[in-house]
Motif scaffolding. Structure first.
Motif, PDB file in Angstrom:
ATOM      1  N   GLN A   5     -21.761  -3.792  10.198  1.00 40.11           N
ATOM      2  CA  GLN A   5     -21.799  -5.255   9.450  1.00 40.11           C
ATOM      3  C   GLN A   5     -22.034  -5.024   7.936  1.00 40.11           C
ATOM      4  OE1 GLN A   5     -24.442  -8.456  10.138  1.00 40.11           O
ATOM      5  NE2 GLN A   5     -22.788  -9.055  10.703  1.00 40.11           N
ATOM      6  N   ALA A   6     -21.097  -5.734   7.491  1.00 42.37           N
ATOM      7  CA  ALA A   6     -21.646  -5.914   6.028  1.00 42.37           C
ATOM      8  C   ALA A   6     -21.986  -7.119   6.271  1.00 42.37           C
ATOM      9  CB  ALA A   6     -20.312  -6.075   5.102  1.00 42.37           C
ATOM     10  N   HIS A   7     -23.702  -7.280   5.887  1.00 43.71           N
ATOM     11  CA  HIS A   7     -24.239  -8.718   5.054  1.00 43.71           C
ATOM     12  C   HIS A   7     -24.867  -8.920   4.217  1.00 43.71           C
ATOM     13  CE1 HIS A   7     -27.998 -10.855   7.220  1.00 43.71           C
ATOM     14  NE2 HIS A   7     -27.114 -11.699   5.951  1.00 43.71           N
ATOM     15  N   VAL A   8     -24.426  -8.818   2.963  1.00 40.22           N
ATOM     16  CA  VAL A   8     -24.965  -9.440   2.106  1.00 40.22           C
ATOM     17  C   VAL A   8     -25.580 -10.962   1.443  1.00 40.22           C
ATOM     18  CG1 VAL A   8     -23.870  -7.557   0.827  1.00 40.22           C
ATOM     19  CG2 VAL A   8     -22.598  -9.894   0.110  1.00 40.22           C
ATOM     20  N   ILE A   9     -26.209 -11.045  -0.046  1.00 42.09           N
ATOM     21  CA  ILE A   9     -26.600 -12.004  -0.567  1.00 42.09           C
ATOM     22  C   ILE A   9     -25.218 -12.176  -1.515  1.00 42.09           C
ATOM     23  CG2 ILE A   9     -27.811 -14.706  -2.041  1.00 42.09           C
ATOM     24  CD1 ILE A   9     -27.846 -14.002   1.763  1.00 42.09           C
ATOM     25  N   VAL A  10     -24.869 -13.250  -1.759  1.00 41.01           N
ATOM     26  CA  VAL A  10     -23.694 -13.122  -3.227  1.00 41.01           C
ATOM     27  C   VAL A  10     -24.539 -14.429  -4.094  1.00 41.01           C
ATOM     28  CG1 VAL A  10     -21.004 -13.825  -4.351  1.00 41.01           C
ATOM     29  CG2 VAL A  10     -21.952 -12.955  -1.971  1.00 41.01           C
ATOM     30  N   ILE A  11     -24.768 -13.672  -5.565  1.00 39.89           N
ATOM     31  CA  ILE A  11     -25.065 -14.613  -6.519  1.00 39.89           C
ATOM     32  C   ILE A  11     -23.726 -15.025  -7.013  1.00 39.89           C
ATOM     33  CG2 ILE A  11     -26.484 -15.702  -7.598  1.00 39.89           C
ATOM     34  CD1 ILE A  11     -28.895 -13.701  -6.424  1.00 39.89           C
ATOM     35  N   ASP A  12     -23.264 -16.257  -7.687  1.00 41.56           N
ATOM     36  CA  ASP A  12     -21.919 -16.269  -8.656  1.00 41.56           C
ATOM     37  C   ASP A  12     -22.683 -17.543  -9.698  1.00 41.56           C
ATOM     38  OD1 ASP A  12     -19.884 -14.570  -6.446  1.00 41.56           O
ATOM     39  OD2 ASP A  12     -19.960 -16.359  -5.867  1.00 41.56           O
ATOM     40  N   LEU A  13     -22.783 -17.560 -10.569  1.00 35.94           N
ATOM     41  CA  LEU A  13     -23.094 -17.496 -11.389  1.00 35.94           C
ATOM     42  C   LEU A  13     -22.498 -18.632 -11.898  1.00 35.94           C
ATOM     43  CD1 LEU A  13     -24.839 -14.823 -13.503  1.00 35.94           C
ATOM     44  CD2 LEU A  13     -25.654 -16.017 -12.130  1.00 35.94           C
ATOM     45  N   LYS A  14     -22.620 -19.940 -12.602  1.00 34.30           N
ATOM     46  CA  LYS A  14     -21.789 -20.676 -13.445  1.00 34.30           C
ATOM     47  C   LYS A  14     -21.747 -21.306 -14.776  1.00 34.30           C
ATOM     48  CE  LYS A  14     -20.919 -23.244  -8.799  1.00 34.30           C
ATOM     49  NZ  LYS A  14     -21.292 -24.821  -8.152  1.00 34.30           N
ATOM     50  N   LYS A  15     -20.785 -21.247 -15.613  1.00 34.55           N
ATOM     51  CA  LYS A  15     -21.425 -21.749 -16.832  1.00 34.55           C
ATOM     52  C   LYS A  15     -21.752 -22.675 -17.252  1.00 34.55           C
ATOM     53  CE  LYS A  15     -16.712 -18.985 -18.511  1.00 34.55           C
ATOM     54  NZ  LYS A  15     -16.068 -19.535 -19.154  1.00 34.55           N
ATOM     55  N   SER A  16     -22.760 -22.986 -17.915  1.00 31.78           N
ATOM     56  CA  SER A  16     -23.945 -24.117 -17.640  1.00 31.78           C
ATOM     57  C   SER A  16     -23.385 -24.165 -18.902  1.00 31.78           C
ATOM     58  CB  SER A  16     -24.854 -23.527 -17.427  1.00 31.78           C
ATOM     59  OG  SER A  16     -25.818 -23.078 -17.950  1.00 31.78           O
ATOM     60  N   ALA A  17     -23.766 -25.780 -19.193  1.00 32.53           N
ATOM     61  CA  ALA A  17     -23.603 -26.504 -20.749  1.00 32.53           C
ATOM     62  C   ALA A  17     -25.302 -26.297 -21.259  1.00 32.53           C
ATOM     63  CB  ALA A  17     -23.788 -27.874 -20.194  1.00 32.53           C
ATOM     64  N   PRO A  18     -25.218 -26.036 -22.681  1.00 32.34           N
ATOM     65  CA  PRO A  18     -26.391 -25.910 -23.751  1.00 32.34           C
ATOM     66  C   PRO A  18     -27.426 -27.280 -22.649  1.00 32.34           C
ATOM     67  CG  PRO A  18     -24.737 -26.213 -24.698  1.00 32.34           C
ATOM     68  CD  PRO A  18     -24.112 -26.272 -23.813  1.00 32.34           C
ATOM     69  N   PRO A  19     -28.802 -26.747 -23.498  1.00 34.99           N
ATOM     70  CA  PRO A  19     -29.993 -27.987 -22.789  1.00 34.99           C
ATOM     71  C   PRO A  19     -29.845 -28.887 -23.093  1.00 34.99           C
ATOM     72  CG  PRO A  19     -31.179 -25.979 -23.656  1.00 34.99           C
ATOM     73  CD  PRO A  19     -29.138 -25.003 -23.014  1.00 34.99           C
ATOM     74  N   SER A  20     -29.888 -30.437 -22.639  1.00 32.41           N
ATOM     75  CA  SER A  20     -29.809 -31.143 -23.689  1.00 32.41           C
ATOM     76  C   SER A  20     -31.046 -30.905 -24.382  1.00 32.41           C
ATOM     77  CB  SER A  20     -29.736 -32.491 -22.624  1.00 32.41           C
ATOM     78  OG  SER A  20     -30.642 -32.646 -21.996  1.00 32.41           O
ATOM     79  N   PRO A  21     -31.513 -32.407 -25.901  1.00 29.95           N
ATOM     80  CA  PRO A  21     -32.855 -32.420 -26.221  1.00 29.95           C
ATOM     81  C   PRO A  21     -33.705 -33.465 -25.426  1.00 29.95           C
ATOM     82  CG  PRO A  21     -30.912 -32.715 -28.136  1.00 29.95           C
ATOM     83  CD  PRO A  21     -30.509 -32.853 -26.398  1.00 29.95           C
ATOM     84  N   GLY A  22     -34.597 -32.538 -25.188  1.00 23.40           N
ATOM     85  CA  GLY A  22     -35.931 -33.529 -24.092  1.00 23.40           C
ATOM     86  C   GLY A  22     -35.559 -33.029 -22.995  1.00 23.40           C
ATOM     87  N   SER A  23     -35.022 -31.745 -22.634  1.00 28.01           N
ATOM     88  CA  SER A  23     -34.628 -31.414 -20.879  1.00 28.01           C
ATOM     89  C   SER A  23     -35.813 -30.548 -20.858  1.00 28.01           C
ATOM     90  CB  SER A  23     -33.112 -30.566 -21.141  1.00 28.01           C
ATOM     91  OG  SER A  23     -33.267 -29.819 -21.655  1.00 28.01           O
ATOM     92  N   GLY A  24     -36.462 -29.935 -21.186  1.00 27.63           N
ATOM     93  CA  GLY A  24     -38.105 -29.122 -20.933  1.00 27.63           C
ATOM     94  C   GLY A  24     -37.547 -27.135 -21.885  1.00 27.63           C
ATOM     95  N   ALA A  25     -35.888 -27.413 -22.013  1.00 26.44           N
ATOM     96  CA  ALA A  25     -35.936 -26.754 -22.572  1.00 26.44           C
ATOM     97  C   ALA A  25     -36.785 -25.777 -24.207  1.00 26.44           C
ATOM     98  CB  ALA A  25     -34.593 -25.457 -22.220  1.00 26.44           C
ATOM     99  N   SER A  26     -37.307 -24.554 -23.739  1.00 31.85           N
ATOM    100  CA  SER A  26     -37.763 -24.129 -25.416  1.00 31.85           C
ATOM    101  C   SER A  26     -36.964 -23.404 -26.167  1.00 31.85           C
ATOM    102  CB  SER A  26     -39.083 -23.777 -24.932  1.00 31.85           C
ATOM    103  OG  SER A  26     -40.111 -23.316 -26.267  1.00 31.85           O
ATOM    104  N   GLY A  27     -37.116 -23.926 -27.385  1.00 30.52           N
ATOM    105  CA  GLY A  27     -36.230 -23.672 -28.264  1.00 30.52           C
ATOM    106  C   GLY A  27     -36.568 -22.266 -28.925  1.00 30.52           C
ATOM    107  N   LYS A  28     -37.430 -21.385 -28.152  1.00 28.61           N
ATOM    108  CA  LYS A  28     -38.456 -21.035 -29.458  1.00 28.61           C
ATOM    109  C   LYS A  28     -38.332 -19.420 -28.971  1.00 28.61           C
ATOM    110  CE  LYS A  28     -42.330 -23.612 -29.949  1.00 28.61           C
ATOM    111  NZ  LYS A  28     -44.087 -23.949 -30.125  1.00 28.61           N
TER     112      LYS A  28
END
Length: 140
Positions: A117-140
């Motif tokens: 049996q083939a048994h795998v975990i598939v992780i499909d990436l989606k395009k995500s929008a850039p982080p909005s200001p104040g979202s906790g993402a650091s620009g550094k």
């Protein structure tokens, strides 16, 4: 005798094959594996950035053509698979338990030609929008 076409009929003659090709390409790439083959897939997690799928394919089973965006495949149980692509090309691959594979966007059909049996975990990436200001993402 030469045929005379109006500008309108020439546009139609050119437009119909072009639209057909676009529709075929769009439908080929937009084939969600979970909708096409729910018997083989289980959605483990889905949000705006990623979809994580569990996939199982028994020996001799065939999965119809479908598409994936770029992502990662982690092999839980190794198997030998035959991949068929829309251009008619095929390839056989054996993945071992524990393999981690990067995958570019792909449209393919899959057949388990091995004895396990083939048994795998598939992780499909989606395009995500850039982080909005104040979202906790650091620009550094």
């Amino acid at each position: 005798m030469a045929r005379v076409y109006s500008v309108q009929s020439m546009k139609t003659i050119i437009l119909i094959p072009l639209l057909s090709a676009i529709c075929i390409a769009a439908s080929a790439f937009g084939q969600d594996p979970v909708k096409k083959s729910p018997q083989f897939y289980k959605v483990l997690l889905e949000n705006e950035k990623v979809r994580v799928l569990e996939f199982r394919l028994e020996p001799g089973e065939k999965e119809p053509q479908h598409s994936h965006p770029a992502g990662v495949v982690y092999v839980l149980n190794g198997a030998t698979l035959k991949f068929s692509y829309p251009d008619g090309r095929t390839e056989e691959r054996t993945a071992a338990t524990g393999d981690t594979i990067w995958r570019e966007p792909v449209t393919h059909a899959v057949e388990n030609i091995g004895k396990t049996q083939a048994h795998v975990i598939v992780i499909d990436l989606k395009k995500s929008a850039p982080p909005s200001p104040g979202s906790g993402a650091s620009g550094k």
